[in-house]
Design a protein around this motif. Structure first.
Motif, PDB file in Angstrom:
ATOM      1  N   PHE A 152       2.811 -12.383  -1.870  1.00 22.29           N
ATOM      2  CA  PHE A 152       4.242 -12.115  -1.969  1.00 22.29           C
ATOM      3  C   PHE A 152       4.540 -10.738  -2.549  1.00 22.29           C
ATOM      4  CE2 PHE A 152       4.220 -16.890  -2.355  1.00 22.29           C
ATOM      5  CZ  PHE A 152       4.534 -17.083  -1.027  1.00 22.29           C
ATOM      6  N   GLU A 153       3.702 -10.238  -3.422  1.00 21.29           N
ATOM      7  CA  GLU A 153       3.908  -8.904  -3.998  1.00 21.29           C
ATOM      8  C   GLU A 153       3.884  -7.833  -2.909  1.00 21.29           C
ATOM      9  OE1 GLU A 153       4.497  -5.888  -6.785  1.00 21.29           O
ATOM     10  OE2 GLU A 153       4.793  -8.048  -6.942  1.00 21.29           O
ATOM     11  N   TYR A 154       3.013  -7.978  -1.922  1.00 22.07           N
ATOM     12  CA  TYR A 154       2.952  -7.019  -0.821  1.00 22.07           C
ATOM     13  C   TYR A 154       4.251  -7.016  -0.026  1.00 22.07           C
ATOM     14  CZ  TYR A 154      -2.050  -6.811  -1.649  1.00 22.07           C
ATOM     15  OH  TYR A 154      -3.277  -6.641  -2.214  1.00 22.07           O
ATOM     16  N   ILE A 155       4.777  -8.182   0.228  1.00 22.27           N
ATOM     17  CA  ILE A 155       6.024  -8.291   0.991  1.00 22.27           C
ATOM     18  C   ILE A 155       7.170  -7.662   0.210  1.00 22.27           C
ATOM     19  CG2 ILE A 155       7.700  -9.924   1.940  1.00 22.27           C
ATOM     20  CD1 ILE A 155       5.259 -11.815   2.420  1.00 22.27           C
ATOM     21  N   TRP A 156       7.220  -7.934  -1.090  1.00 20.81           N
ATOM     22  CA  TRP A 156       8.296  -7.400  -1.922  1.00 20.81           C
ATOM     23  C   TRP A 156       8.192  -5.881  -2.043  1.00 20.81           C
ATOM     24  CZ3 TRP A 156       8.377  -5.270  -6.988  1.00 20.81           C
ATOM     25  CH2 TRP A 156       9.647  -5.104  -7.494  1.00 20.81           C
ATOM     26  N   GLN A 157       7.004  -5.343  -2.247  1.00 20.67           N
ATOM     27  CA  GLN A 157       6.828  -3.901  -2.386  1.00 20.67           C
ATOM     28  C   GLN A 157       7.160  -3.162  -1.090  1.00 20.67           C
ATOM     29  OE1 GLN A 157       6.164  -1.852  -4.907  1.00 20.67           O
ATOM     30  NE2 GLN A 157       6.225  -3.570  -6.320  1.00 20.67           N
ATOM     31  N   ARG A 158       6.869  -3.780   0.030  1.00 23.51           N
ATOM     32  CA  ARG A 158       7.108  -3.133   1.318  1.00 23.51           C
ATOM     33  C   ARG A 158       8.590  -2.873   1.561  1.00 23.51           C
ATOM     34  NH1 ARG A 158       4.765  -6.123   6.383  1.00 23.51           N
ATOM     35  NH2 ARG A 158       6.457  -7.493   5.831  1.00 23.51           N
ATOM     36  N   THR A 159       9.465  -3.650   0.954  1.00 21.21           N
ATOM     37  CA  THR A 159      10.902  -3.436   1.150  1.00 21.21           C
ATOM     38  C   THR A 159      11.365  -2.106   0.571  1.00 21.21           C
ATOM     39  OG1 THR A 159      11.469  -4.613  -0.889  1.00 21.21           O
ATOM     40  CG2 THR A 159      11.378  -5.911   1.146  1.00 21.21           C
ATOM     41  N   GLY A 160      10.609  -1.533  -0.369  1.00 21.57           N
ATOM     42  CA  GLY A 160      10.979  -0.258  -0.969  1.00 21.57           C
ATOM     43  C   GLY A 160      10.436   0.956  -0.246  1.00 21.57           C
ATOM     44  N   TRP A 161       9.598   0.766   0.765  1.00 24.85           N
ATOM     45  CA  TRP A 161       9.033   1.902   1.502  1.00 24.85           C
ATOM     46  C   TRP A 161      10.079   2.448   2.452  1.00 24.85           C
ATOM     47  CZ3 TRP A 161       3.832  -0.578   3.387  1.00 24.85           C
ATOM     48  CH2 TRP A 161       3.026  -0.821   2.283  1.00 24.85           C
ATOM     49  N   LYS A 162      10.328   3.733   2.352  1.00 25.53           N
ATOM     50  CA  LYS A 162      11.350   4.345   3.194  1.00 25.53           C
ATOM     51  C   LYS A 162      10.811   5.634   3.810  1.00 25.53           C
ATOM     52  CE  LYS A 162      15.316   2.498   0.729  1.00 25.53           C
ATOM     53  NZ  LYS A 162      14.809   1.202   0.827  1.00 25.53           N
ATOM     54  N   PHE A 163      11.345   5.981   4.952  1.00 23.05           N
ATOM     55  CA  PHE A 163      11.051   7.262   5.570  1.00 23.05           C
ATOM     56  C   PHE A 163      11.916   8.325   4.913  1.00 23.05           C
ATOM     57  CE2 PHE A 163       9.797   4.427   9.068  1.00 23.05           C
ATOM     58  CZ  PHE A 163       8.553   4.952   9.354  1.00 23.05           C
ATOM     59  N   THR A 164      11.496   9.585   4.998  1.00 27.45           N
ATOM     60  CA  THR A 164      12.319  10.669   4.481  1.00 27.45           C
ATOM     61  C   THR A 164      13.496  10.889   5.423  1.00 27.45           C
ATOM     62  OG1 THR A 164      10.964  12.295   5.641  1.00 27.45           O
ATOM     63  CG2 THR A 164      10.375  11.815   3.368  1.00 27.45           C
ATOM     64  N   GLU A 165      14.495  11.555   4.899  1.00 28.29           N
ATOM     65  CA  GLU A 165      15.679  11.845   5.704  1.00 28.29           C
ATOM     66  C   GLU A 165      15.318  12.778   6.854  1.00 28.29           C
ATOM     67  OE1 GLU A 165      18.904  10.787   5.328  1.00 28.29           O
ATOM     68  OE2 GLU A 165      18.200   9.412   3.787  1.00 28.29           O
ATOM     69  N   LEU A 215      -0.123   0.909   7.578  1.00 29.93           N
ATOM     70  CA  LEU A 215      -0.370   1.282   8.969  1.00 29.93           C
ATOM     71  C   LEU A 215       0.679   0.668   9.894  1.00 29.93           C
ATOM     72  CD1 LEU A 215      -2.506   2.788  10.720  1.00 29.93           C
ATOM     73  CD2 LEU A 215      -3.571   0.561  11.054  1.00 29.93           C
ATOM     74  N   HIS A 216       0.971  -0.595   9.714  1.00 23.75           N
ATOM     75  CA  HIS A 216       1.958  -1.263  10.573  1.00 23.75           C
ATOM     76  C   HIS A 216       3.387  -0.842  10.243  1.00 23.75           C
ATOM     77  CE1 HIS A 216      -0.979  -3.639  12.626  1.00 23.75           C
ATOM     78  NE2 HIS A 216      -1.464  -4.097  11.486  1.00 23.75           N
ATOM     79  N   HIS A 217       3.631  -0.461   8.998  1.00 27.35           N
ATOM     80  CA  HIS A 217       4.993  -0.061   8.621  1.00 27.35           C
ATOM     81  C   HIS A 217       5.327   1.336   9.150  1.00 27.35           C
ATOM     82  CE1 HIS A 217       8.648  -0.126   6.225  1.00 27.35           C
ATOM     83  NE2 HIS A 217       8.355   1.101   5.836  1.00 27.35           N
ATOM     84  N   PHE A 218       4.409   2.287   8.959  1.00 29.25           N
ATOM     85  CA  PHE A 218       4.689   3.668   9.329  1.00 29.25           C
ATOM     86  C   PHE A 218       4.218   4.036  10.729  1.00 29.25           C
ATOM     87  CE2 PHE A 218       4.533   3.872   4.657  1.00 29.25           C
ATOM     88  CZ  PHE A 218       5.828   4.300   4.448  1.00 29.25           C
ATOM     89  N   GLU A 219       3.258   3.307  11.292  1.00 25.23           N
ATOM     90  CA  GLU A 219       2.710   3.569  12.622  1.00 25.23           C
ATOM     91  C   GLU A 219       2.371   5.046  12.811  1.00 25.23           C
ATOM     92  OE1 GLU A 219       5.686   2.018  15.242  1.00 25.23           O
ATOM     93  OE2 GLU A 219       5.136  -0.053  14.821  1.00 25.23           O
ATOM     94  N   PRO A 220       1.411   5.567  12.025  1.00 26.59           N
ATOM     95  CA  PRO A 220       1.100   7.003  12.098  1.00 26.59           C
ATOM     96  C   PRO A 220       0.280   7.351  13.341  1.00 26.59           C
ATOM     97  CG  PRO A 220      -0.416   5.932  10.616  1.00 26.59           C
ATOM     98  CD  PRO A 220       0.588   4.888  11.032  1.00 26.59           C
ATOM     99  N   ASP A 221       0.368   8.619  13.726  1.00 23.39           N
ATOM    100  CA  ASP A 221      -0.457   9.144  14.802  1.00 23.39           C
ATOM    101  C   ASP A 221      -1.778   9.689  14.259  1.00 23.39           C
ATOM    102  OD1 ASP A 221       1.534   8.698  16.822  1.00 23.39           O
ATOM    103  OD2 ASP A 221       2.618  10.419  16.005  1.00 23.39           O
ATOM    104  N   VAL A 222      -1.742  10.188  13.021  1.00 24.60           N
ATOM    105  CA  VAL A 222      -2.908  10.779  12.372  1.00 24.60           C
ATOM    106  C   VAL A 222      -3.016  10.198  10.969  1.00 24.60           C
ATOM    107  CG1 VAL A 222      -3.938  12.935  11.540  1.00 24.60           C
ATOM    108  CG2 VAL A 222      -2.623  12.931  13.657  1.00 24.60           C
ATOM    109  N   ILE A 223      -4.251   9.881  10.556  1.00 24.25           N
ATOM    110  CA  ILE A 223      -4.503   9.387   9.198  1.00 24.25           C
ATOM    111  C   ILE A 223      -5.448  10.363   8.516  1.00 24.25           C
ATOM    112  CG2 ILE A 223      -5.395   7.498   7.794  1.00 24.25           C
ATOM    113  CD1 ILE A 223      -4.841   5.679  10.255  1.00 24.25           C
ATOM    114  N   VAL A 224      -5.048  10.855   7.329  1.00 28.27           N
ATOM    115  CA  VAL A 224      -5.860  11.807   6.575  1.00 28.27           C
ATOM    116  C   VAL A 224      -6.260  11.149   5.267  1.00 28.27           C
ATOM    117  CG1 VAL A 224      -5.912  14.080   5.480  1.00 28.27           C
ATOM    118  CG2 VAL A 224      -4.620  13.752   7.595  1.00 28.27           C
ATOM    119  N   PHE A 225      -7.578  11.087   5.001  1.00 25.56           N
ATOM    120  CA  PHE A 225      -8.084  10.528   3.747  1.00 25.56           C
ATOM    121  C   PHE A 225      -8.321  11.666   2.771  1.00 25.56           C
ATOM    122  CE2 PHE A 225      -9.073   7.214   6.751  1.00 25.56           C
ATOM    123  CZ  PHE A 225      -8.747   6.074   6.048  1.00 25.56           C
ATOM    124  N   LEU A 226      -7.711  11.590   1.604  1.00 25.17           N
ATOM    125  CA  LEU A 226      -7.857  12.602   0.564  1.00 25.17           C
ATOM    126  C   LEU A 226      -8.743  12.067  -0.548  1.00 25.17           C
ATOM    127  CD1 LEU A 226      -4.084  13.517   0.315  1.00 25.17           C
ATOM    128  CD2 LEU A 226      -5.832  14.720   1.616  1.00 25.17           C
TER     129      LEU A 226
END
Length: 142
Positions: free
Chosen positions: A33-46, A100-111
């Motif tokens: 449930f914590e994952y579901i709750w935290q995901r509601t706060g993820w937003k894209f930039t303007e 990954l499913h929320h943002f659906e990126p084209d490129v993933i960079v590991f830092l």
């Protein structure tokens, strides 16, 4: 005929049942449930005016910072080491899949470094393990 269940025994059983229910609720909350709750706060930039978000020339990039796969060398022995590696891997996999499913990126960079004990591990064995872990944990197609 004597009653087989005394009041004290009934109280102990009720207390144990309440404890078990509480423990199950805590595990469900922290692992799911914590994952579901935290995901509601993820937003894209303007999006700047005049720019289309879904334009075919746009590329979405997701940065993954310092994932730290747990190694085998510096971990405690069985069963604690196995449990901590499983929990850490589950956490990394679950949060990566949600992002990954929320943002659906084209490129993933590991830092940062991928391994917790990458500097102290044998090079060849760790290369094989990292390749296997990356394919199993972070491949969008598994």
């Amino acid at each position: 005929m004597r009653l087989l269940i005394s009041r004290g025994n009934l109280r102990r059983r009720a207390g144990f049942l309440i404890y078990c229910i509480f423990l199950i609720c805590i595990v469900c909350y922290t692992e799911y449930f914590e994952y579901i709750w935290q995901r509601t706060g993820w937003k894209f930039t303007e999006v700047p005016p005049g720019m289309e978000l879904d334009h075919p020339d746009n590329i979405k990039v997701m940065f993954v910072a310092d994932p730290q796969l747990q190694g085998n060398v510096d971990e405690p022995r069985f069963p604690i080491g196995t449990l901590t590696r499983w929990d850490s891997d589950f956490y990394l996999q679950k949060t990566f899949e949600l992002a990954l499913h929320h943002f659906e990126p084209d490129v993933i960079v590991f830092l940062g470094d991928l391994l917790d004990e990458g500097s102290s591990a044998a090079e060849r064995s760790e290369e094989r393990r990292v390749g296997k872990e990356c394919r199993s944990r972070w491949s969008p197609y598994h």
